[in-house]
Enzyme design. Structure first.
Site, PDB file in Angstrom:
ATOM      1  N   LYS A 181      16.666   8.852  -1.170  1.00  0.00           N
ATOM      2  CA  LYS A 181      16.716   8.495   0.178  1.00  0.00           C
ATOM      3  C   LYS A 181      15.553   7.863   0.272  1.00  0.00           C
ATOM      4  CE  LYS A 181      20.163  11.434   1.882  1.00  0.00           C
ATOM      5  NZ  LYS A 181      20.357  12.697   2.914  1.00  0.00           N
ATOM      6  N   GLY A 182      15.476   6.715   1.103  1.00  0.00           N
ATOM      7  CA  GLY A 182      14.086   6.156   1.762  1.00  0.00           C
ATOM      8  C   GLY A 182      13.575   7.105   2.737  1.00  0.00           C
ATOM      9  N   GLY A 237      10.144   6.185   4.394  1.00  0.00           N
ATOM     10  CA  GLY A 237       9.129   5.488   4.839  1.00  0.00           C
ATOM     11  C   GLY A 237       8.798   5.460   6.337  1.00  0.00           C
ATOM     12  N   GLU A 238       9.759   5.584   7.204  1.00  0.00           N
ATOM     13  CA  GLU A 238       9.681   5.303   8.597  1.00  0.00           C
ATOM     14  C   GLU A 238      10.124   6.578   9.457  1.00  0.00           C
ATOM     15  OE1 GLU A 238      11.105   0.940   9.607  1.00  0.00           O
ATOM     16  OE2 GLU A 238      12.442   1.686   8.409  1.00  0.00           O
ATOM     17  N   GLY A 285       0.928  -1.141  -0.154  1.00  0.00           N
ATOM     18  CA  GLY A 285       0.314   0.134   0.080  1.00  0.00           C
ATOM     19  C   GLY A 285       0.828   1.295   0.270  1.00  0.00           C
ATOM     20  N   SER A 297      12.693   0.394   5.478  1.00  0.00           N
ATOM     21  CA  SER A 297      12.938   1.466   4.489  1.00  0.00           C
ATOM     22  C   SER A 297      13.893   1.218   3.406  1.00  0.00           C
ATOM     23  CB  SER A 297      13.431   2.843   4.959  1.00  0.00           C
ATOM     24  OG  SER A 297      12.547   3.402   5.807  1.00  0.00           O
ATOM     25  N   THR A 349      13.119   1.525  -2.129  1.00  0.00           N
ATOM     26  CA  THR A 349      13.543   2.266  -3.056  1.00  0.00           C
ATOM     27  C   THR A 349      14.910   1.963  -3.299  1.00  0.00           C
ATOM     28  OG1 THR A 349      12.131   3.986  -2.375  1.00  0.00           O
ATOM     29  CG2 THR A 349      13.981   4.782  -3.771  1.00  0.00           C
ATOM     30  N   GLY A 400       2.696   2.291  -2.603  1.00  0.00           N
ATOM     31  CA  GLY A 400       2.930   2.875  -3.833  1.00  0.00           C
ATOM     32  C   GLY A 400       4.192   2.709  -4.504  1.00  0.00           C
ATOM     33  N   SER A 401       5.012   1.569  -3.828  1.00  0.00           N
ATOM     34  CA  SER A 401       6.261   1.142  -4.293  1.00  0.00           C
ATOM     35  C   SER A 401       6.287   0.551  -5.750  1.00  0.00           C
ATOM     36  CB  SER A 401       6.939  -0.034  -3.195  1.00  0.00           C
ATOM     37  OG  SER A 401       6.165  -0.854  -3.118  1.00  0.00           O
TER      38      SER A 401
END
Length: 743
Positions: A697-698, A700-701, A477, A518, A521, A479-480
């Protein structure tokens, strides 16, 4: 065909239309011919010996095809890293909700009726619910065979019920405290929290004689399918090549969909019944027996000079793992190493203890352990500043890491942008300006190391020349999938809409690590870009004779192969060459980068002095970033994390009473709604090149980590009440206000 770069575009999620129209297939949607339903009988006791189980009445019920107990399956254990959990309780139950028996039947109603017919006699044992108490030598030994468990960190801790004791240190902590002018020590508590995804755990296992391909076929909402395959292979003693995981959509993860949950048991129901079996947890079961975030008790002791320079810090964290450690991808919680924060100091020591109790087993949740420890660290920083008579912003600015500094535990990161995010957030929040009565601001900081892992990608072409990205990587969920399609489009100079993703079973692709940490990407992105480059090279080679030009003169431009003023379409190359040879492939494991990303958040709150009610006026979140691949998706990750952090800070808590979860519905377990969400401002601090494709860079977290610390500090700034036990509720604030009045 593309007219501009696909990277950097706010492309909406390609999965969105199917999700909002109900076309997406989730695990609970999958059905097979002759499929049965499975349900589980769970323990009503937190700790008890199983004296006897009589399943004969359940087996005699019409429509029941299998009833299994631990007597019907091998005495094996399972775990993601710590292999300590039986598939069904063996001799004892260790938490309320532990699996004791299971039924496969023609309908869920028949399953429910059969469960009522299973007779279990228990002998209650003395349970332990507090992790600190569980470490006492007099506490019951919940796992007498612990030292024999696979995955146990070595050497064993030697502490009662403690299966992981980790230490990080730098310098000489005792000398550091001797050199300090002042020493401050505070303790904090963080609560039990559920991931609160919409979709509960579900699985369908077909181990019947008629199973497709003679394999064990699995559909499960698990984000790490290859790791799940390896875990069940060991538990079942079935070769990995005989196990196939099939892709389904995942209705939210937040760290909680990496565990094996009911898959191992569902296999035995299928084997015993001779049919495919599906198990879908309801939310009572999710909240009772899922794999929630760890609660923690943390104590931090810091030595400083009179001018506010931090000299030494010693920190201790005790994480309540519940009855088992099996749901964690490693036995300990790596985020505990952040207990000294993002501040420079010559002397530091961190001790982290992960402890068995008779509570529901804990797993991972977005940025494991970091929201807990950053709440403690950043509250502690404000408390020190207040006692020193220093401004909290100035205290941080004095001590925060800068380029060239070692981290508190000795890491040397490149591209340290901590002070830049702190200054940017402070400027946006007008730090230092007067505020209305009972209104305050609070700040908190963190960093997030980029994760890595193995990923495989394959890109083929349709007869029309459109790329198809093949991966065995389920989207959770985030969007990756859309971002990975953008990468293919970028390398092949196409529009993202020209690229489709084809989700493969685990039988059709090499190992991939799945999402989490993370890492997608960076790690999946590297594999996808490499596969796209490989395909581009093959297209150039195949187009060379068609264009009557040497390969070095052929290039891809706007989806065309071009040389010397002539061009051919990809479809024409495919027609001349065929699709079989025009495939790009890559299988990569990027090296861990020597950098980390920083985030500073500032919250402004108003507190009603009559009720203690907290209103969050706004939250500012400043991040150091690389290139942004999809601004819409990037901002969604930031804001989603902020809202999740808001819930953690103010309301979310699984409440325990002697091992029993009492918040067993979303009527009792509160999560933020749109009415709770304050104005959010994101500040993007441009850093240097990131390690992921296109210098990204990631993200997500990081945004959910500092929220609780910022809000707790803002509440103190508003009304002078210090809350050290999450969540920060109106009741706690009101009690603090009354206590102040009574002094």
């Amino acid at each position: 065909m593309a007219t501009q770069s696909a990277i950097g575009q706010s492309i909406t999620s390609g999965e969105g239309p199917n999700k909002v129209t109900g076309k997406s297939i989730y695990t609970a949607d999958v059905s097979l011919p002759g499929m049965l339903w499975g349900k589980i009988l769970r323990s009503p006791y937190p700790y008890a010996r199983i004296v006897s189980i009589d399943k004969s009445k359940a087996e005699a019920l019409p429509g029941v095809y299998a009833v299994v107990t631990s007597q019907d399956i091998p005495e094996t254990k399972i775990g993601r890293r710590m292999v300590d959990m039986p598939i069904l309780a063996q001799e004892v139950v260790r938490f309320v909700g532990e699996k004791v028996a299971a039924v496969a039947a023609e309908s869920r109603d028949i399953c429910d009726e059969a469960l009522l017919l299973i007779e279990v006699e228990y002998e209650e044992l003395d349970a332990v619910f507090d992790a600190e108490n569980a470490m006492d030598p007099s506490a019951p030994n919940l796992h007498p065979d612990m030292e024999s468990y696979k995955g146990l960190p070595q050497p064993p801790s030697g502490i009662r019920n403690t299966f992981a004791h980790m230490t990080w240190e730098k310098g000489d902590i005792e000398q550091g405290f001797k050199d300090s002018d002042l020493i401050f020590e505070h303790s904090f508590n963080a609560q039990l929290m559920h991931q609160a995804y919409i979709e509960p755990h579900a699985c369908l296992v077909d181990a019947s004689p008629s199973a497709e391909g003679g394999h064990v076929n699995i559909w499960a909402n698990n984000k790490d399918p290859y790791m799940l395959r390896d875990q069940v292979s060991l538990a079942w003693d079935v070769p990995t090549e005989s196990i196939v995981l099939h892709p389904t959509a995942i209705g939210g993860d937040f760290g909680g969909k990496g565990s094996f949950m009911d898959v191992p048991l569902c296999y035995y129901l299928s084997k015993h019944s001779g049919r495919a079996v599906k198990i879908v947890m309801d939310y009572i079961q999710e909240l009772m027996a899922g794999n929630p975030r760890h609660p923690a008790v943390m104590t931090i002791k810091t030595g400083v000079m009179k001018d506010g320079t931090i000299v030494a810090r010693q920190a201790r964290a005790v994480f309540d793992s519940g009855a088992y450690g099996a749901f964690k991808p490693r036995a300990y919680l790596g985020g505990a190493d952040h207990l000294c924060g993002v501040y420079k100091m010559p002397h530091a020591k961190i001790d982290s203890y992960t402890v068995y109790t008779n509570n529901v087993p804990r797993g991972h949740m977005r940025s494991p352990a970091k929201p807990q420890v950053v709440f403690a660290v950043e509250s502690h920083m404000d408390m020190i500043a207040q006692e020193l008579g220093m401004d909290a912003y100035a205290f941080r600015l004095k001590n925060v890491m800068r380029e060239g500094d070692a981290s508190p535990i000795g890491h040397h990161w490149a591209q340290i942008k901590a002070s830049e995010t702190l200054e940017a957030a402070a400027k946006a929040a007008n730090v230092g300006q007067p505020l209305p009565a009972n209104t305050g601001i609070g700040m908190a900081m963190t960093d997030l190391v980029q994760g890595t892992g193995q990923f495989a990608a394959k890109i083929g072409l349709t007869e029309d020349g459109n790329p198809e990205l093949h991966m065995a990587f389920w989207d959770t969920g985030t969007g990756s999938h859309t971002v990975l399609r953008q990468m293919v489009a970028e390398e092949l100079t196409l529009d993202t809409s020209d690229v489709q993703i084809v989700l493969e079973t685990t039988a059709n692709m090499p190992f991939s690590a799945g999402s989490g940490g993370s890492r997608v990407t960076l790690s999946a992105g590297k594999a996808v870009v490499a596969a796209a480059v490989n395909l581009r090279e093959k297209l150039v080679e195949a187009a060379s004779p068609l264009l009557d030009a040497p390969e070095e003169q052929v290039s891809l431009q706007n989806g065309l192969l071009v040389a010397a003023g002539r061009s051919v379409t990809v479809a024409e190359v495919v027609a001349a060459t065929g699709t079989e040879t025009l495939t790009g492939e890559a299988h990569q494991t990027p090296n861990a980068p020597d950098l980390t990303s920083f985030c500073t958040q500032i919250a402004e709150v108003h507190v009603d002095p009559e009720t203690g009610e907290i209103t969050v006026n706004k939250i500012i979140s400043a991040h150091d970033i690389g290139a942004i691949l999809n601004p819409l998706n990037h901002q969604g990750q930031v804001e989603g994390g902020l809202i999740q952090g808001l819930g953690y800070a103010l309301m979310e808590e699984l409440e325990l009473e002697d091992g029993h979860i009492s918040t067993l519905s979303f009527g009792d377990y509160k999560i933020p709604t749109s009415a709770d969400v304050p104005p959010m401002e994101t500040i993007l601090v441009q850093g240097d090149a990131g390690p992921a494709p296109y210098e990204s860079k990631g993200i997500g977290e990081s945004s959910n980590i500092p929220v609780a610390g910022a809000i707790a500090n803002a509440v103190f700034d508003a009304v002078g009440v210090r809350i050290t036990d999450l969540p920060v509720t109106a009741d706690k604030v009101l009690a603090g206000l009354r206590a102040k009045k009574s002094v």
